[in-house]
Design an enzyme around this catalytic site. Structure first.
Site, PDB file in Angstrom:
ATOM      1  N   ASP A  12       0.808  -1.227   0.000  1.00 38.99           N
ATOM      2  CA  ASP A  12       0.000   0.000   0.000  1.00 38.99           C
ATOM      3  C   ASP A  12       0.838   1.273   0.000  1.00 38.99           C
ATOM      4  O   ASP A  12       0.458   2.294   0.569  1.00 38.99           O
ATOM      5  CB  ASP A  12      -0.958   0.012   1.210  1.00 38.99           C
ATOM      6  CG  ASP A  12      -1.826  -1.223   1.257  1.00 38.99           C
ATOM      7  OD1 ASP A  12      -2.183  -1.729   0.181  1.00 38.99           O
ATOM      8  OD2 ASP A  12      -2.159  -1.685   2.368  1.00 38.99           O
ATOM      9  N   GLU A  13       1.972   1.213  -0.669  1.00 37.30           N
ATOM     10  CA  GLU A  13       2.878   2.370  -0.706  1.00 37.30           C
ATOM     11  C   GLU A  13       2.395   3.427  -1.694  1.00 37.30           C
ATOM     12  O   GLU A  13       2.870   4.571  -1.670  1.00 37.30           O
ATOM     13  CB  GLU A  13       4.290   1.917  -1.117  1.00 37.30           C
ATOM     14  CG  GLU A  13       4.981   0.975  -0.134  1.00 37.30           C
ATOM     15  CD  GLU A  13       4.679  -0.500  -0.416  1.00 37.30           C
ATOM     16  OE1 GLU A  13       3.788  -0.769  -1.252  1.00 37.30           O
ATOM     17  OE2 GLU A  13       5.316  -1.361   0.208  1.00 37.30           O
ATOM     18  N   LYS A  15       1.785   2.102  -5.113  1.00 33.87           N
ATOM     19  CA  LYS A  15       2.281   1.517  -6.374  1.00 33.87           C
ATOM     20  C   LYS A  15       1.287   1.739  -7.507  1.00 33.87           C
ATOM     21  O   LYS A  15       1.675   1.975  -8.644  1.00 33.87           O
ATOM     22  CB  LYS A  15       2.508  -0.007  -6.200  1.00 33.87           C
ATOM     23  CG  LYS A  15       3.552  -0.350  -5.143  1.00 33.87           C
ATOM     24  CD  LYS A  15       3.641  -1.854  -4.942  1.00 33.87           C
ATOM     25  CE  LYS A  15       2.392  -2.484  -4.353  1.00 33.87           C
ATOM     26  NZ  LYS A  15       2.098  -2.103  -2.968  1.00 33.87           N
ATOM     27  N   GLY A  39      -4.505  -4.500  -3.669  1.00 31.70           N
ATOM     28  CA  GLY A  39      -5.521  -3.477  -3.937  1.00 31.70           C
ATOM     29  C   GLY A  39      -4.769  -2.220  -4.326  1.00 31.70           C
ATOM     30  O   GLY A  39      -4.137  -1.598  -3.475  1.00 31.70           O
ATOM     31  N   HIS A  40      -4.763  -1.911  -5.606  1.00 35.61           N
ATOM     32  CA  HIS A  40      -3.993  -0.762  -6.099  1.00 35.61           C
ATOM     33  C   HIS A  40      -4.939   0.355  -6.516  1.00 35.61           C
ATOM     34  O   HIS A  40      -5.765   0.175  -7.408  1.00 35.61           O
ATOM     35  CB  HIS A  40      -3.137  -1.189  -7.304  1.00 35.61           C
ATOM     36  CG  HIS A  40      -2.084  -2.205  -6.939  1.00 35.61           C
ATOM     37  ND1 HIS A  40      -1.227  -2.759  -7.856  1.00 35.61           N
ATOM     38  CD2 HIS A  40      -1.750  -2.749  -5.750  1.00 35.61           C
ATOM     39  CE1 HIS A  40      -0.422  -3.605  -7.237  1.00 35.61           C
ATOM     40  NE2 HIS A  40      -0.719  -3.625  -5.960  1.00 35.61           N
ATOM     41  N   GLN A 219       2.029  -6.118  -3.280  1.00 39.00           N
ATOM     42  CA  GLN A 219       2.488  -6.203  -1.896  1.00 39.00           C
ATOM     43  C   GLN A 219       3.788  -5.397  -1.719  1.00 39.00           C
ATOM     44  O   GLN A 219       4.059  -4.527  -2.527  1.00 39.00           O
ATOM     45  CB  GLN A 219       2.681  -7.657  -1.455  1.00 39.00           C
ATOM     46  CG  GLN A 219       1.383  -8.427  -1.259  1.00 39.00           C
ATOM     47  CD  GLN A 219       0.815  -8.987  -2.552  1.00 39.00           C
ATOM     48  OE1 GLN A 219       1.522  -9.591  -3.331  1.00 39.00           O
ATOM     49  NE2 GLN A 219      -0.463  -8.793  -2.770  1.00 39.00           N
TER      50      GLN A 219
HETATM   51  P1  GDP Z   1      -0.786   0.280  -3.504  1.00 41.97           P
HETATM   52  O1  GDP Z   1      -1.371  -0.999  -3.015  1.00 41.97           O
HETATM   53  O2  GDP Z   1       0.688   0.353  -3.293  1.00 41.97           O
HETATM   54  O3  GDP Z   1      -1.164   0.603  -4.913  1.00 41.97           O
HETATM   55  O4  GDP Z   1      -1.410   1.427  -2.592  1.00 41.97           O
HETATM   56  P2  GDP Z   1      -2.963   1.576  -2.167  1.00 41.97           P
HETATM   57  O5  GDP Z   1      -3.726   2.046  -3.337  1.00 41.97           O
HETATM   58  O6  GDP Z   1      -3.418   0.357  -1.479  1.00 41.97           O
HETATM   59  O7  GDP Z   1      -2.861   2.692  -1.050  1.00 41.97           O
HETATM   60  C1  GDP Z   1      -2.363   3.953  -1.329  1.00 41.97           C
HETATM   61  C2  GDP Z   1      -3.436   4.996  -0.958  1.00 41.97           C
HETATM   62  O8  GDP Z   1      -2.852   6.274  -0.896  1.00 41.97           O
HETATM   63  C3  GDP Z   1      -4.547   5.120  -1.979  1.00 41.97           C
HETATM   64  O9  GDP Z   1      -5.722   5.511  -1.308  1.00 41.97           O
HETATM   65  C4  GDP Z   1      -4.057   6.247  -2.896  1.00 41.97           C
HETATM   66  O10 GDP Z   1      -5.113   6.922  -3.548  1.00 41.97           O
HETATM   67  C5  GDP Z   1      -3.392   7.140  -1.894  1.00 41.97           C
HETATM   68  N1  GDP Z   1      -2.257   7.931  -2.370  1.00 41.97           N
HETATM   69  C6  GDP Z   1      -1.272   7.586  -3.244  1.00 41.97           C
HETATM   70  N2  GDP Z   1      -0.343   8.569  -3.307  1.00 41.97           N
HETATM   71  C7  GDP Z   1      -0.749   9.538  -2.467  1.00 41.97           C
HETATM   72  C8  GDP Z   1      -0.195  10.795  -2.046  1.00 41.97           C
HETATM   73  O11 GDP Z   1       0.880  11.198  -2.463  1.00 41.97           O
HETATM   74  N3  GDP Z   1      -0.906  11.493  -1.114  1.00 41.97           N
HETATM   75  C9  GDP Z   1      -2.080  11.074  -0.600  1.00 41.97           C
HETATM   76  N4  GDP Z   1      -2.683  11.821   0.305  1.00 41.97           N
HETATM   77  N5  GDP Z   1      -2.638   9.893  -0.965  1.00 41.97           N
HETATM   78  C10 GDP Z   1      -1.964   9.138  -1.874  1.00 41.97           C
HETATM   79  P1  IMO Z   2      -0.859  -4.267  -2.190  1.00 41.71           P
HETATM   80  O1  IMO Z   2      -0.435  -4.827  -3.534  1.00 41.71           O
HETATM   81  C1  IMO Z   2      -1.026  -4.633   2.130  1.00 41.71           C
HETATM   82  C2  IMO Z   2      -1.045  -8.664   3.801  1.00 41.71           C
HETATM   83  C3  IMO Z   2      -2.324  -9.098   4.497  1.00 41.71           C
HETATM   84  C4  IMO Z   2      -1.749 -10.029   5.558  1.00 41.71           C
HETATM   85  C5  IMO Z   2      -0.603 -10.707   4.823  1.00 41.71           C
HETATM   86  C6  IMO Z   2      -0.957 -12.081   4.240  1.00 41.71           C
HETATM   87  O2  IMO Z   2      -2.153  -3.549  -2.224  1.00 41.71           O
HETATM   88  O3  IMO Z   2       0.254  -3.496  -1.579  1.00 41.71           O
HETATM   89  P2  IMO Z   2      -2.467 -12.834   2.176  1.00 41.71           P
HETATM   90  O4  IMO Z   2      -3.918 -12.628   1.915  1.00 41.71           O
HETATM   91  O5  IMO Z   2      -1.563 -12.302   1.117  1.00 41.71           O
HETATM   92  O6  IMO Z   2      -2.135 -14.279   2.506  1.00 41.71           O
HETATM   93  O7  IMO Z   2      -2.182 -12.011   3.529  1.00 41.71           O
HETATM   94  O8  IMO Z   2      -0.244  -9.841   3.750  1.00 41.71           O
HETATM   95  N1  IMO Z   2      -1.221  -8.186   2.410  1.00 41.71           N
HETATM   96  C7  IMO Z   2      -1.173  -6.898   2.047  1.00 41.71           C
HETATM   97  N2  IMO Z   2      -1.046  -5.784   2.803  1.00 41.71           N
HETATM   98  N3  IMO Z   2      -1.097  -4.537   0.796  1.00 41.71           N
HETATM   99  C8  IMO Z   2      -1.195  -5.634   0.020  1.00 41.71           C
HETATM  100  O9  IMO Z   2      -1.147  -5.588  -1.324  1.00 41.71           O
HETATM  101  C9  IMO Z   2      -1.286  -6.897   0.653  1.00 41.71           C
HETATM  102  N4  IMO Z   2      -1.415  -8.168   0.215  1.00 41.71           N
HETATM  103  C10 IMO Z   2      -1.369  -8.949   1.308  1.00 41.71           C
HETATM  104  O10 IMO Z   2      -2.994  -7.991   5.055  1.00 41.71           O
HETATM  105  O11 IMO Z   2      -1.203  -9.278   6.624  1.00 41.71           O
HETATM  106 MG    MG Z   3      -2.853  -1.682  -1.755  1.00 44.02          MG
END
Ligand code: GDP
Ligand code: IMO
Ligand code: MG
Length: 421
Positions: A12-13, A15, A39-40, A219
């Site tokens: 959830d960085e 990406k 979840g991107h 991840q």
């Molecule tokens: P991913 O799994 O690495 O693609 O990241 P996620 O989508 O799960 O989580 C990132 C969250 O931060 C999402 O809600 C994005 O819309 C949000 N996001 C991404 N970049 C920024 C940023 O620079 N600032 C803020 N406030 N939100 C961001």
């Molecule tokens: P993205 O691509 C954050 C975590 C789960 C749990 C552990 C194992 O959005 O960054 P799993 O269902 O893979 O066996 O769960 O890994 N986890 C993530 N946490 N972002 C993800 O993907 C994740 N995919 C798995 O919460 O702790």
């Molecule tokens: Mg994510």
């Protein structure tokens, strides 16, 4: 030019945002690991999507989107996702599904519940670990099996017999039927049959032709099955070291390895987290940063940036540059802390331990930096950031000796600062 986008923390960085931005220029985007546990978040022309399986190239008409062999695919989720995105874009995305990718079947999710592993580890409950386990045990079902339904029904009969011997008291297991399962699977797979092919060869050819290939990691490094905080990890290789194997290409010509790092630390699910903040600062990050899981809706645990873990992740991925996200969420903090080292058993270390138990006993040693109060909205150059925010960027860059190429200051594509380095 080819670029790999790699998460450097616990996922959830950001990406999704970064891949979607770079995919504008890409000929091919390849997801190489994981499944619908990912979840991107992508904001495409003002509309927000949470993608689970499809690479971010689906938002562009000519881009080929590869689901590589290292992935585990839930065809029901894929179908929903493709339909939703096609309704938004107005075209069917170009998909290529690796013939050796494994399929998540209904009993994989069921197993996570029956075994209690979903609750114990705080997984996403998408059947990820049982599917990868079946792959290693050579009892899995692969995309290429959909091309030979007769063989598939036989494989499933054998697999289900095994399952029924293990769970004789589960009604849900006992009533599973191979013919029914095959029929359901063939039905949901119908639109994808023509997209199942040798993905490794297609990626190798694109690289040979010097096409612009983007690799979308899922991840994060600390969730890697081999190199993460085991057993609180996912079940695939999430790092650059696993990329070539997951796709099936020799030493890949991925010259740019862009690590994505959030300006603070988050984690979903169980496991050690030395810099976790269980106070109003942590809940402030959660609220301002919208730190709730895209896949499960769970609140994400939040804490200060861990530079010990980040140095480890940068080294493991051979990151050539960084994309720093969500720095805007820190706006309003009086001071900002970064973890420089750990204290463990009365000793100081700057090494990231691989044992979850050792990490559990690590106390963070912080350096305190100045915060800022000015909004970052509309800023288009690092030089225009408030001085304390620019200093924060420089501190991270120096600590990991890697240039920050992109600074993200909001979820929208426009809220992005590209640096000329
Ligand atoms: P991913 O799994 O690495 O693609 O990241 P996620 O989508 O799960 O989580 C990132 C969250 O931060 C999402 O809600 C994005 O819309 C949000 N996001 C991404 N970049 C920024 C940023 O620079 N600032 C803020 N406030 N939100 C961001
Ligand atoms: P993205 O691509 C954050 C975590 C789960 C749990 C552990 C194992 O959005 O960054 P799993 O269902 O893979 O066996 O769960 O890994 N986890 C993530 N946490 N972002 C993800 O993907 C994740 N995919 C798995 O919460 O702790
Ligand atoms: Mg994510």
């Amino acid at each position: 030019m080819s670029t790999a986008i790699l998460g450097l923390q616990w996922g959830d960085e950001g990406k999704g945002k970064i891949t979607h931005l770079l995919a504008r220029e890409a000929d091919m985007v390849v997801r190489f690991n994981g499944g619908p546990n990912a979840g991107h978040t992508v904001i495409d022309r003002g509309v927000k999507f949470g993608t689970h399986l499809v690479p971010a190239g689906v938002f562009y008409p000519d881009t080929v989107n590869v689901l590589a062999g290292g992935m585990v695919i839930d065809l029901g989720i894929l179908r929903e996702e493709v339909d939703t995105i096609a309704a938004h874009t107005g075209w069917a995305p170009k998909l290529l599904i690796a013939e050796n990718a494994h399929l998540i079947l209904p009993y994989h999710r069921l197993l996570e519940e029956l075994e209690g592993s979903g609750a114990h580890f705080g997984t996403t409950r998408r059947g990820i670990a049982p599917t990868y386990r079946d792959k290693a045990a050579k009892i899995g079902v692969r995309a290429c099996d959909l091309l030979r339904p007769d063989g598939l029904v036989k494989r499933l009969e054998w697999r289900l017999n095994l399952l029924k011997r293990q769970w004789p008291d589960s009604d849900e297991v006992v009533k599973l039927d191979a013919a029914e399962l095959t029929e359901g699977l063939m039905d949901v797979a119908a639109p994808f049959i023509g997209s199942i092919a040798n993905a490794a060869a297609a990626v190798a050819a694109a690289l040979d032709e010097k096409q612009n290939v983007l690799f979308e990691g899922a991840q994060g490094t600390l969730l890697d099955i081999d190199h993460g905080t085991y057993p609180f990890v996912t079940s695939s290789s999430t790092t650059y070291v696993g990329l070539a194997n997951s796709i099936g290409i020799p030493e890949p010509a991925v010259s740019r390895r862009l690590g994505v790092v959030k300006a603070y630390q988050t984690r979903v699910g169980e496991g050690p987290f030395p810099t976790e903040l269980e106070d109003e600062i942590g809940s402030g990050f959660q609220q301002r940063g919208g730190e709730f899981g895209v896949t499960t809706g769970r609140p994400r645990r939040c804490g200060w940036l861990d530079l010990v873990a980040l140095r480890y992740a940068v080294a493991l991925n051979g990151a050539t540059g960084l994309a720093l996200t969500k720095i805007d969420v820190l706006t309003g903090c009086d001071e900002i802390k970064v973890c420089r080292a750990y204290s463990v058993g009365g000793r100081e270390t700057d090494r990231f331990p691989l044992s979850g138990e050792v990490l559990e006993g690590c106390e963070p040693i912080y350096e305190t930096l100045s915060g800022w109060r000015e909004s970052l909205e509309g800023i288009d150059a690092v030089g225009h950031l408030p001085a304390a925010a620019a200093a924060y960027v420089a501190t991270i860059e120096e600590a990991v000796r890697t240039p920050i190429e992109i600074v993200s200051i909001g979820p929208e594509p426009e809220a992005t600062i590209y640096r000329e380095l």
